[in-house]
Design a protein around this motif. Structure first.
Motif, PDB file in Angstrom:
ATOM      1  N   TYR A   6      -9.421  23.731 -21.758  1.00 15.09           N
ATOM      2  CA  TYR A   6      -8.591  22.704 -21.561  1.00 15.09           C
ATOM      3  C   TYR A   6      -7.980  22.625 -20.006  1.00 15.09           C
ATOM      4  O   TYR A   6      -7.988  21.614 -19.617  1.00 15.09           O
ATOM      5  CB  TYR A   6      -7.259  23.172 -22.225  1.00 15.09           C
ATOM      6  N   ILE A  10      -8.481  18.691 -18.565  1.00 14.37           N
ATOM      7  CA  ILE A  10      -7.438  17.638 -18.611  1.00 14.37           C
ATOM      8  C   ILE A  10      -7.043  16.921 -17.569  1.00 14.37           C
ATOM      9  O   ILE A  10      -6.680  15.855 -17.663  1.00 14.37           O
ATOM     10  CB  ILE A  10      -5.925  18.745 -18.702  1.00 14.37           C
ATOM     11  N   PRO A  69      -3.870  15.191 -26.266  1.00 11.76           N
ATOM     12  CA  PRO A  69      -3.980  16.296 -25.374  1.00 11.76           C
ATOM     13  C   PRO A  69      -2.879  16.840 -24.463  1.00 11.76           C
ATOM     14  O   PRO A  69      -2.851  18.043 -24.137  1.00 11.76           O
ATOM     15  CB  PRO A  69      -5.186  15.770 -24.608  1.00 11.76           C
TER      16      PRO A  69
END
Length: 140
Positions: A6, A10, A69
């Motif tokens: 992540y 991101i 997300p």
């Protein structure tokens, strides 16, 4: 493992999303600054005026799903582990993006977009909680 992935993905994801919001998907600069501030009504009107179910799904669901997300930001920034803090930080940020779309005329300032994007963050936060409970060993 998920947190590390992540953290890597991101920022490029955010840049890609900004590209879509300003330049992607056949965007063009409008002649006028456009503003839609009636919550829910503009989305209902859009659905009524659009013949293609595919377009409706891409626009409406896309405005929700693409922001899921950001519900996971607590994995990077501990202060966003709290839903209230996350939402109260996200709303001004997405409002700035919508305002930039308005002033650049590369989109339309839409209150419904803010609502749907925020709902996406909320769903992401819920999904993050489920993942943290079920897949504890994968998160690290």
């Amino acid at each position: 493992m998920l947190k590390k992935f992540y953290k890597i993905i991101i920022i490029p994801y955010t840049l890609f999303l900004l590209y879509l919001m300003f330049l992607g998907m056949g965007r063009f600069q409008y002649e006028d600054n456009l503003l839609r501030i009636k919550p829910i009504i503009s989305t209902i009107d859009f659905i009524k005026d659009t013949i293609s179910l595919k377009v409706i799904l891409i626009i409406v669901l896309g405005n929700i799903v693409m922001f899921i997300p950001f519900g996971f930001l607590g994995w990077i920034f501990p202060r966003f582990k709290d839903l209230k803090t996350l939402i109260f930080a996200f709303i001004p940020a997405i409002t700035i993006v919508e305002t930039l779309q308005y002033f650049t005329r590369m989109g339309i300032f839409e209150v419904d977009d803010i609502l749907m994007n925020t709902f996406g963050v909320f769903l992401g936060f819920l999904i993050k909680g489920i993942i943290e409970k079920r897949f504890v060993s994968w998160i690290v």
